[in-house]
Write a protein that holds these residues in place. Structure first.
Motif, PDB file in Angstrom:
ATOM      1  N   ILE A  99       0.862  -1.183   0.000  1.00 30.04           N
ATOM      2  CA  ILE A  99       0.000   0.000   0.000  1.00 30.04           C
ATOM      3  C   ILE A  99       0.898   1.233   0.000  1.00 30.04           C
ATOM      4  N   ALA A 106      -4.314   1.335  -8.487  1.00 28.44           N
ATOM      5  CA  ALA A 106      -3.998  -0.032  -8.099  1.00 28.44           C
ATOM      6  C   ALA A 106      -3.496  -0.809  -9.313  1.00 28.44           C
ATOM      7  N   THR A 125      -0.216  -3.629  -5.822  1.00 28.05           N
ATOM      8  CA  THR A 125       0.173  -2.304  -5.338  1.00 28.05           C
ATOM      9  C   THR A 125      -1.058  -1.411  -5.410  1.00 28.05           C
ATOM     10  N   ASP A 128      -4.548   2.807  -1.511  1.00 27.29           N
ATOM     11  CA  ASP A 128      -5.273   2.742  -0.241  1.00 27.29           C
ATOM     12  C   ASP A 128      -6.025   1.417  -0.159  1.00 27.29           C
ATOM     13  N   ALA A 129      -6.678   1.193   0.982  1.00 23.21           N
ATOM     14  CA  ALA A 129      -7.368  -0.072   1.213  1.00 23.21           C
ATOM     15  C   ALA A 129      -8.512  -0.286   0.229  1.00 23.21           C
ATOM     16  N   PHE A 132      -7.260  -1.510  -2.967  1.00 23.36           N
ATOM     17  CA  PHE A 132      -6.816  -2.907  -2.823  1.00 23.36           C
ATOM     18  C   PHE A 132      -7.990  -3.864  -2.911  1.00 23.36           C
TER      19      PHE A 132
END
Length: 340
Positions: A99, A106, A125, A128-129, A132
């Motif tokens: 992250i 992403a 990669t 942020d969450a 992801f």
């Protein structure tokens, strides 16, 4: 008797095509490390212990279908980046999660054998969450397929080097196919295009059942027709331990089934579930591969099974699955086992 068919996407057979980095480490590649069916997840411990780690664990560690007890698809271990050093980098299957706040978007990268032979690595990669979760959800089934196929292919490579030459030659001469049984397997029955081969110990049994029939129509690949056909053969040729007992597919337990192309060219169906012994208490998991061999105008049934009371069965089932997936219908006449 209720028969439940759950059509599933072919996780075991899907392969995701990414641009791959072939050699990140340079030099001669070593053998992979780690235990069979183990996934190394490289991500910071605070993420692993939180919701992001839960997401990874819930998917790759989900309960494997077709087993009589709970076992995960993959065992998982976590390492932070600071501990991801030389020895760990040779692990067989790796998922790297990074992250980075300065990442524009992403991305998912795939690396084939960068530090060890047959190694499979994915790297996510994300800025942020939320990013992801989106990219993980979009690609998780394909990543699973790559990891599972790699485990199966590694076993097949081992079996090719340790194959029983008599069984190999029997299938080549009598049934016009190549298949690799490792040492320790013996032929229990071979009659009327039906072959039963197994490896027996005091604690467990692993076996493969093969039969074939002429291809007449597409109806032979109807799910219910397949199950009825297999049960006919099992009742006739696989007796149980007592009189009036025989092996059968357990029709009361949900099965999974997927249509796919075997070896990328042969129409096929893969079915997984539980087998039982009628009028007795023996049972265990099975995997059934039914393949249309158009060249020879035949339907091939190849079923692997495990009997291992009081033992974990996931790895044993994947071992017999690898045997049935070692089958080659299109081969050069001079091909032989690797240990000859």
């Amino acid at each position: 008797m209720k028969r439940l068919l759950t059509l599933v996407s072919s996780i075991l057979l899907g392969v995701l095509l990414f641009s791959a980095c072939k050699d990140m480490g340079g030099g001669k590649l070593q053998s992979v490390s780690g235990t069979t069916n183990e996934l190394l997840v490289v991500m910071p411990k605070n993420l692993w212990d939180g919701a992001m780690g839960d997401t990874v664990r819930q998917f790759f560690g989900q309960e494997m279908t077709g087993l009589p007890q709970k076992e995960p698809i993959f065992d998982m271990i976590n390492l932070p980046f600071s501990n991801f050093e030389k020895n760990a980098r040779a692990h067989r299957s790796i998922l790297i999660v990074s992250i980075k706040n300065d990442a524009d978007s992403a991305s998912l990268s795939y690396y084939d054998s960068p530090w060890a032979r047959s190694q499979k690595i994915f790297k996510i990669t994300a800025p942020d969450a939320e990013a992801f979760y989106r990219i993980f959800d979009a690609n998780k089934i394909k990543m699973m397929g790559v990891y599972l196929k790699a485990e199966r292919d590694r076993l097949i490579d081992v079996y090719k080097k340790t194959a029983d030459s008599k069984i190999f030659q029997k299938f080549k001469d009598e049934y016009d196919m190549l298949i690799y049984f490792p040492g320790g397997y013996v032929v229990n029955k071979d009659t009327n295009n039906f072959v039963w081969i197994s490896s027996e110990t005091r604690r467990n049994s692993r076996g493969v059942i093969f039969f074939e029939e002429p291809y007449v129509s597409q109806s032979q690949f109807d799910y219910h027709v397949i199950l009825d056909r297999v049960n006919e053969e099992l009742k006739e040729y696989i007796p149980g331990p007592l009189d009036s007992t025989w092996m059968a597919l357990d029709m009361n337990i949900p099965m999974t089934a997927a249509q796919y192309e075997y070896d990328g060219k042969h129409y096929a169906m893969l079915i997984k579930g539980l087998w039982t012994v009628e009028n007795d208490f023996m049972a265990g998991p099975f995997v059934l591969n039914v393949v249309l061999d158009q060249k020879s105008n035949r339907v091939i049934y190849m079923m692997g099974y495990v009997y291992a009371p009081d033992e974990e069965k996931r790895n044993k089932l994947r071992q017999v699955e690898s045997i049935i997936f070692s089958m080659k219908l299109d081969y050069q006449e001079n091909e032989k086992i690797d240990n000859q």
